[in-house]
Design an enzyme around this catalytic site. Structure first.
Site, mmCIF file in Angstrom:
data_model
loop_
_atom_site.group_PDB
_atom_site.id
_atom_site.type_symbol
_atom_site.label_atom_id
_atom_site.label_comp_id
_atom_site.label_asym_id
_atom_site.label_seq_id
_atom_site.Cartn_x
_atom_site.Cartn_y
_atom_site.Cartn_z
ATOM 1 N N GLU A 31 18.007 -0.802 11.773
ATOM 2 C CA GLU A 31 18.840 -1.137 10.616
ATOM 3 C C GLU A 31 18.903 -2.634 10.323
ATOM 4 O O GLU A 31 18.882 -3.032 9.166
ATOM 5 C CB GLU A 31 20.254 -0.580 10.801
ATOM 6 C CG GLU A 31 20.298 0.941 10.758
ATOM 7 C CD GLU A 31 21.715 1.493 10.808
ATOM 8 O OE1 GLU A 31 22.458 1.319 9.831
ATOM 9 O OE2 GLU A 31 22.079 2.089 11.830
ATOM 10 N N HIS A 64 9.637 12.117 33.600
ATOM 11 C CA HIS A 64 9.192 13.506 33.609
ATOM 12 C C HIS A 64 8.440 13.883 32.341
ATOM 13 O O HIS A 64 8.142 15.049 32.127
ATOM 14 C CB HIS A 64 10.398 14.424 33.819
ATOM 15 C CG HIS A 64 11.090 14.138 35.113
ATOM 16 N ND1 HIS A 64 10.735 14.734 36.300
ATOM 17 C CD2 HIS A 64 12.072 13.252 35.413
ATOM 18 C CE1 HIS A 64 11.492 14.245 37.280
ATOM 19 N NE2 HIS A 64 12.303 13.341 36.763
ATOM 20 N N LYS A 112 22.035 8.874 0.510
ATOM 21 C CA LYS A 112 23.386 9.431 0.331
ATOM 22 C C LYS A 112 23.642 9.742 -1.142
ATOM 23 O O LYS A 112 24.195 10.775 -1.494
ATOM 24 C CB LYS A 112 24.449 8.447 0.859
ATOM 25 C CG LYS A 112 24.526 8.372 2.389
ATOM 26 C CD LYS A 112 25.605 7.394 2.866
ATOM 27 C CE LYS A 112 25.704 7.372 4.383
ATOM 28 N NZ LYS A 112 26.650 6.398 4.928
HETATM 29 O O1 PA5 Z 1 25.237 1.473 10.140
HETATM 30 C C1 PA5 Z 1 25.250 2.139 9.119
HETATM 31 O O2 PA5 Z 1 25.449 1.643 7.999
HETATM 32 C C2 PA5 Z 1 25.029 3.630 9.194
HETATM 33 O O3 PA5 Z 1 24.438 3.981 10.419
HETATM 34 C C3 PA5 Z 1 26.354 4.368 8.997
HETATM 35 O O4 PA5 Z 1 27.200 4.160 10.102
HETATM 36 C C4 PA5 Z 1 26.110 5.866 8.803
HETATM 37 O O5 PA5 Z 1 25.365 6.068 7.617
HETATM 38 C C5 PA5 Z 1 27.404 6.668 8.708
HETATM 39 O O6 PA5 Z 1 28.283 6.097 7.778
HETATM 40 P P1 PA5 Z 1 29.813 5.933 8.198
HETATM 41 O O7 PA5 Z 1 29.799 5.055 9.404
HETATM 42 O O8 PA5 Z 1 30.480 5.266 7.049
HETATM 43 O O9 PA5 Z 1 30.317 7.300 8.480
#
Ligand code: PA5
Length: 328
Positions: free
Chosen positions: A215, A231, A322
């Site tokens: 990310e 393993h 999303k």
């Molecule tokens: O780091 C991020 O932006 C994502 O991994 C979010 O955490 C993920 O999409 C879930 O969203 P939220 O944390 O708002 O539930």
């Protein structure tokens, strides 16, 4: 993102203050198990907490990431539903199923629909500040509040508060050294596929680093855990691949047998990869050592983003996904 990473020690302190104020209304007794639902940056907190209470908590703590809710989740089980935005589809789907099954829920969020639903139905909720732009930068709130929740549920003692505060001090003290090391390592991960390894008990550290490389640095990576990788994954190491960099996360809490496994595995793997890094934890408790490695990994991901010319904040593809799904 660098400001948010640098703010992690203070976030831990703020999270402790919030945690001390948590007053749950519905504490089931008896309580058979706790199901923690959350995705991405809001799911990983559950992985850490489940690991830290592994040898302390008398009931199972199981983390689920997705739309489904296992058949065993019925009262006297209960659930923590974690979504920083409060608007994550999978997590909201699990929330609705939990309500249908009348499973007591604690919502952990900064707002959004999860907060609205929880308010409307009298569900216990723990609110964290909504001024952080990236859920993954809110790991401190997630791990600290979930620890206090488990304490309030009567499942664990408060062994964690001092560890979190000590971790905050340690990270602050070590920031400069950590940043220098992180920059040096990041420089050697550019254009590499990073293979990440942690030992049993520290797997969430490897998962966190992989997710941060994905990310923040916008790169692909893989993570594995010793001894399980002995393993299967180890068998894949046959041919030289100069695109691979290996990162081992090591701590004082690794067992002797698993350390021996790493030493033997390393002999097999190292000659076949471009480079190998061993990152050793610091700190006086398992929580401190895990958070030291998290902080180091977070900084590596930020320097790698910088070196690759990437914006470490944007997650446009997640937003796109999303949005596209919400239109269907
Ligand atoms: O780091 C991020 O932006 C994502 O991994 C979010 O955490 C993920 O999409 C879930 O969203 P939220 O944390 O708002 O539930």
């Amino acid at each position: 993102m660098d400001k948010m990473i640098a703010g992690f020690p203070d976030q831990l302190r703020e999270a402790v203050e919030i945690g001390k104020q948590i007053q749950l209304k519905n504490i089931p007794n008896p309580l058979s198990s706790v199901y923690i639902a959350g995705m991405g940056g809001s799911g990983i907190g559950g992985d850490f907490v489940a690991e830290w209470v592994y040898d302390k908590c008398p009931v199972p703590i199981i983390v689920g990431k997705g739309y489904r809710l296992p058949a065993w989740v019925h009262p006297p089980a209960m659930a923590i539903v974690s979504s920083y935005s409060g608007n994550t589809e999978e997590t909201l789907s699990v929330y609705r199923q939990l309500q249908e099954r009348k499973v007591p829920i604690i919502a952990l969020t900064s707002g959004g629909q999860l907060h609205q639903y929880a308010n409307a139905s009298g569900t216990d909720s723990v609110l964290v500040p909504d001024n952080w732009s990236s859920p993954r930068a809110c790991l401190g709130f997630s791990i600290v509040e979930q620890s206090y929740i488990l304490q309030q549920l009567g499942l664990i003692d408060n062994f964690f508060e001092r560890d979190f505060l000590n971790a905050a001090d340690l990270l602050e003290k070590e920031t400069e050294a950590i940043r220098m090391l992180a920059e040096e390592i990041a420089g050697q991960l550019v254009d590499k596929f990073t293979m990440i390894y942690a030992l049993e008990g520290m797997e969430p550290v490897a998962l966190r680093f992989r997710q941060q490389l994905n990310e923040n640095s916008k790169t692909r990576a893989a993570h594995f855990c010793v001894p399980e990788m002995n393993h299967n994954e180890l068998v894949g190491w046959k041919k030289q691949d100069n695109h691979l960099a290996i990162v081992y996360f090591l701590s004082d809490y690794d067992s002797e047998r698993n350390r021996k496994r790493v030493a033997i595995s390393r002999e097999i793997m190292a000659p076949l990869a471009h480079s190998v890094f061993e990152l050793h934890a610091k700190g006086n408790s398992k929580i401190e050592q895990a958070l030291y490695l998290v902080y180091l990994g977070d900084w590596i991901s930020w320097y790698l983003a910088k070196a690759r010319g990437m914006d470490s904040i944007e997650v446009d593809v997640i937003d796109f996904l999303k949005k596209s799904l919400s239109e269907k």
